[in-house]
Structures are given as C-alpha cells and as structure tokens.
Design an enzyme around this catalytic site. Structure first.
Site, PDB file in Angstrom:
ATOM      1  N   GLU A 250       1.464   2.344  13.117  1.00  0.00           N
ATOM      2  CA  GLU A 250       0.428   2.270  12.090  1.00  0.00           C
ATOM      3  C   GLU A 250      -0.704   1.466  12.719  1.00  0.00           C
ATOM      4  OE1 GLU A 250      -2.098   1.131  10.235  1.00  0.00           O
ATOM      5  OE2 GLU A 250      -0.983  -0.058   8.761  1.00  0.00           O
TER       6      GLU A 250
ATOM      7  N   ASP B  21       0.868  -1.179   0.000  1.00  0.00           N
ATOM      8  CA  ASP B  21       0.000   0.000   0.000  1.00  0.00           C
ATOM      9  C   ASP B  21       0.905   1.230   0.000  1.00  0.00           C
ATOM     10  OD1 ASP B  21      -1.661   2.150   0.574  1.00  0.00           O
ATOM     11  OD2 ASP B  21      -2.892   1.037   2.005  1.00  0.00           O
TER      12      ASP B  21
END
Length: 342
Positions: A129, A36
């Site tokens: 994250e 990503d």
C-alpha cells in the site's frame, strides 16, 4: 517470534528521510489507514477472493506497517510472507503477528527495502500500500519498483497487488472556501499579508470535496502500470482536457486517483474521488490565482507536470498550465501555477 536483519540505524540518512520514516512510528497513522474501509477492504477482497493466486506462494509486503496485508496473504494460503518496514511500528507488528499465531509464516525485517537481505532470492507476489496524497507524494512507489526489479520472479509470472493506478483531474467551484483560505491574507487585523497569500496559493490542500462543487467532467491524466513503469516515468508533463458540465466558476483544480488489482479473478477497483465513499487520501486541491468563468459545453485545456523536489525527493513540485477554449473573447483566460507538496 519472526525476526530478521534489523537495519534501523538512521545515522547516514538525510533529515528528510528520517522524518519520513519516523512519521510512521506512531500507531495513530496506522489506525487511520486501517479504519479506511475502502482501502483496507479492497486489499482484503483482492487477496481473500483469489486464494488460487496466493496458495503456496512467497509474498513480499513492501512497507508492511502493522502487517495487515501480510496476514491477509497468509489467510489466503501463502507459503511465506516477508514484510519490510523502516519504521519502529514493525516492532508492534511482530507482536501482532505472534498474537495471531503466524510467526512461522511471516518474517518481518526492519530496514530500508533497498538494504535488507531477504530470506528468499525471489518472490512470487509483491503486495504494497504505497499510495500517497496525489498518488505520488512521499515517492514510496520508487521503492516498490526497486523491489519489483530486484526480487519479483523473472519468468513473467510474478504478480503485483495492486498493479494499476490512474490520476484524474477536474475543475471545482469553491469560492467561499478560497476566500476563507486565500483571501484571509488580504487584510489581517488591518495589515497587508499578501506575501503569505502567495505562499498559500502554492500549497495544495488535501481535503474532501463535495461532488456538487465539481464543475467539469473528470479527465484521466496518467495511468501507471506497475509491471512496466520506470522510476523516471514518475516525473511527467501531460495534457488534460476538462469538459465543462455547467455554467459556473472554477476556483481550483482537484486531483484524485483510482486503483486496480487486475490480476484478480474478478478485478478489484477503488477510487479516491469526490464521487465515491470517503478515503483518508481525500482529494488534492490546487487553487488558481485567477477565477475562471465557464459555460456548459466549453473546455479548459492544459498540462499537469509533476516531479520530485530536488532538495527532498519525497516532496513534489507540481505545475498546472491552463487555457479556456471559448468563443467569447471577453472570457479568454490562461494561466500558469506552481505548487510544492510537502
């Protein structure tokens, strides 16, 4: 090899917790996240473009996974990085760190953040994250906030990367897919399956929504400041106001989030909305039981509520109340929908 206090026993954890941590054991989910580019490059840019922030600092990487963020921090000049992760992927992360010659700069601890013993009494920077679908799914933010309160330096100079997140909502026209997903249960090989139809309506769909399907302007519902937010703030009931762009139908509401690294010399931001590049978070779609007919210039007002499920805190109970603000008495509509994200 960087080693730490392993706390990998799951004997005393609820099954839901074991399932959550085990889901991150396989490399496949980490491959998806690493690929990503919006996600990974945003973190890289926020760290690499600010070496003056990371130089000679002690950094904590909460939920470090394969340790990509830890290695970014070392490249930016961090004195030492502590990565913490409960899943067994950390065993591979240790090999990765060693293969990249950073074992003397990165200490990796396997265990729950709340249980491991860090080799430093406090840290200068927390990176993580932590974002899930609908931003809050899986409740990892709770762990980051715990680490903030326990380990981030107390003189007000500690930093969190990222430090701001905003949840947005919009209305979409999605009749064809709603018929395919929800209407399917009306007639299954000649049988009435409406009990499963009602179940399908309560399950949000994580999917990529085309921008052309969006009928309303986006509405920012909630902004989270990681320096000040408290865990109890993450259960919320807040208003939204959707301004209709065009005459159309609304079959569903969607939600997405934006992320900001505001401590950077030049703030780094990225969005997971339908208007921008694909991310693995996609958007979260909440189908409505009824179809709203809307006209340009009208407004749909409502409230979005969210709280952890009482049986599994990593699942979410979400409710949406909505009402048309229209001058047409024939189209006044309001509703209440309940969803479980699991």
């Amino acid at each position: 090899m960087a080693t730490g206090q392993d706390a990998s026993s799951a004997e005393n954890m609820p099954h839901s917790e074991v399932h959550y941590f085990n889901s991150y054991n396989h490399h496949g989910i980490h491959e998806e996240m690493l690929k990503d580019e919006v996600r990974t490059k945003s973190y890289r840019d926020a760290i690499y473009n600010n070496p003056h922030i990371f130089k000679d600092k002690v950094v904590l990487d909460v939920g470090c996974g394969t340790s990509i963020l830890s290695m970014f921090a070392v490249k930016a000049g961090a004195k030492h990085v502590i990565g913490v992760d409960m899943s067994t992927i950390i065993l591979k992360a240790r090999e990765i760190v060693e293969a990249n010659g950073m074992s003397d700069k990165i200490t990796l601890l396997q265990g729950k953040m709340e249980e491991v013993q860090l080799p430093f009494p406090e840290v200068d920077i927390i990176i993580s994250e932590w974002m899930g679908y609908f931003l809050l799914y899986e409740s990892m933010l709770d762990t980051v906030l715990w680490a903030r309160d326990r380990y981030l330096r107390k003189d007000g100079k500690g930093l969190i990367f990222p430090d701001k997140a905003t949840i947005f909502m919009a209305g979409i026209e999605d009749g064809e897919y709603k018929d395919e997903k929800i209407g399917f249960w009306d007639n299954v090989y000649g049988f009435d399956y409406t009990p499963l139809k009602m179940t399908a309506l309560t399950e949000p769909l994580v999917d990529s929504v085309e921008l052309k399907a969006v009928v309303s302007d986006p509405c920012a519902v909630m902004t989270i400041d990681l320096y000040t937010v408290k865990p109890e703030d993450l259960a919320f009931n807040l208003p939204f106001n959707l301004s209709i762009r065009r005459t159309d139908y609304i079959h569903a509401m969607i939600a997405w989030f934006d992320i900001e690294f505001s401590a950077c010399h030049k703030p780094v931001r990225f969005s997971t909305g339908p208007h921008t590049k694909y991310t693995h978070w996609k958007q979260t779609v909440f189908y409505l039981a009824d179809v709203l007919t809307v006209e340009a210039g009208e407004t749909v007002k409502g409230r979005l509520s969210c709280k952890p499920n009482q049986n599994n805190r990593r699942d979410l109970d979400i409710e949406i109340d909505y009402k048309m603000d229209t001058q047409d008495p024939g189209r006044i509509a309001e509703g209440h929908c309940e969803y479980k994200m699991c």
